[in-house]
Design a protein around this motif. Sequence first.
Motif, PDB file in Angstrom:
ATOM      1  N   SER A   5      15.409 -16.909 -63.260  1.00  0.00           N
ATOM      2  CA  SER A   5      15.147 -15.588 -63.834  1.00  0.00           C
ATOM      3  C   SER A   5      13.694 -15.217 -63.528  1.00  0.00           C
ATOM      4  CB  SER A   5      15.369 -15.608 -65.347  1.00  0.00           C
ATOM      5  OG  SER A   5      14.336 -16.344 -65.986  1.00  0.00           O
ATOM      6  N   ASP A   6      13.384 -13.941 -63.675  1.00  0.00           N
ATOM      7  CA  ASP A   6      12.012 -13.492 -63.452  1.00  0.00           C
ATOM      8  C   ASP A   6      11.041 -14.217 -64.382  1.00  0.00           C
ATOM      9  OD1 ASP A   6      12.995 -11.751 -61.552  1.00  0.00           O
ATOM     10  OD2 ASP A   6      13.022 -10.027 -62.908  1.00  0.00           O
ATOM     11  N   GLU A   7      11.455 -14.442 -65.626  1.00  0.00           N
ATOM     12  CA  GLU A   7      10.602 -15.130 -66.600  1.00  0.00           C
ATOM     13  C   GLU A   7      10.356 -16.585 -66.197  1.00  0.00           C
ATOM     14  OE1 GLU A   7      13.453 -13.436 -67.584  1.00  0.00           O
ATOM     15  OE2 GLU A   7      12.360 -11.615 -68.110  1.00  0.00           O
ATOM     16  N   GLU A   8      11.389 -17.238 -65.668  1.00  0.00           N
ATOM     17  CA  GLU A   8      11.248 -18.631 -65.241  1.00  0.00           C
ATOM     18  C   GLU A   8      10.339 -18.763 -64.019  1.00  0.00           C
ATOM     19  OE1 GLU A   8      15.503 -20.626 -66.450  1.00  0.00           O
ATOM     20  OE2 GLU A   8      15.448 -19.309 -64.700  1.00  0.00           O
ATOM     21  N   LEU A   9      10.216 -17.706 -63.257  1.00  0.00           N
ATOM     22  CA  LEU A   9       9.389 -17.746 -62.053  1.00  0.00           C
ATOM     23  C   LEU A   9       7.898 -17.609 -62.331  1.00  0.00           C
ATOM     24  CD1 LEU A   9      11.362 -15.593 -59.474  1.00  0.00           C
ATOM     25  CD2 LEU A   9      10.838 -18.015 -59.340  1.00  0.00           C
TER      26      LEU A   9
END
Length: 81
Positions: A5-9
């Motif tokens: 996800s964008d947050e995990e990146l």
Amino acid sequence: MFPFSDEELLQPVLMSIEKVRPMLLRDGGNIEVVKIQNTKVFVRLEGACSGCLSRHLTLKNGVEQTLRRDIHPDIEVVEIL
């Protein structure tokens, strides 16, 4: 399908960018991650790098290649002016 996800990146991207930051600082510039959206990392070059004629090469051959090697081959870097 992209596996993160964008947050995990965010944290991996920030860590990876720290590898190229010293090169930018030596030239009187810097880089800021503005946002991550749909496997695209939006960045702003600062200082001397913001007006450099070679900034596109720096982003693609330096920043983007580092992120692709460190994280995932489908990551794309987009400059925000």
